[in-house]
Design a protein around this motif. Structure first.
Motif: not given
Length: 164
Positions: A42-57
């Motif tokens: 999740n941290v990697r996704k967000m640092s790449e500017g990719v919003p989290l989805n329900d599955e990620d959360r």
């Protein structure tokens, strides 16, 4: 009697960590920052500017719920953007209070631009949070206007948490 478990919620940059930690100190409760419990993916996704989805959360929310269940007292800073997220966070916990730090996009975007060294950044990410946000019902949370000073926000919360 003041609550022993509180979630300070809102979009990224609204002041959850700052207000949550000062609120915890003022009430003599432990503070937890929900951001500290995200998976490395999740941290990697967000640092790449990719919003989290329900599955990620999903796993993150389950971890935070367990934290709240296990802690004798807590103030948790957590976005809690949707009603289903808040239901998952509340599951099995009595007397949990939610404080919603409410602000408009421009106010929060201006604050974002002042932040350094935070993995969550970028206008698109903040726009995604506002698009995902479903504000709590009036009886679900204390609505706190973040245009006030930090001190005024804290005092507003403390006053409203105290019994009448």
């Amino acid at each position: 009697m003041k609550p022993k478990k509180i979630i300070v919620m809102g979009v990224s940059g609204c002041g959850k960590s700052l207000i949550g930690s000062t609120l915890a100190t003022a009430l003599g409760l432990r503070f937890f920052d929900g951001d500290d419990f995200h998976s490395p993916d999740n941290v990697r996704k967000m640092s790449e500017g990719v919003p989290l989805n329900d599955e990620d959360r999903a796993e993150w929310l389950a971890r935070l719920n367990q934290l709240l269940r296990d802690a004798p007292n807590a103030v948790l800073a957590c976005s809690a953007l949707k009603p289903e997220y808040r239901r998952q966070l509340r599951a099995g916990i009595d007397g949990l209070e939610i404080v919603y730090l409410q602000g408009d996009f421009d106010t929060i975007w201006n604050r974002h631009q002042q932040r350094a060294d935070h993995y969550f950044n970028g206008r698109t990410m903040l726009e995604s949070q506002f698009a995902t946000l479903v504000e709590p019902e009036q009886d679900e949370a204390l609505f706190i206007d973040i245009r006030q000073s930090q001190h005024e926000v804290l005092q507003d919360i403390l006053t409203r948490l105290s019994p009448a």
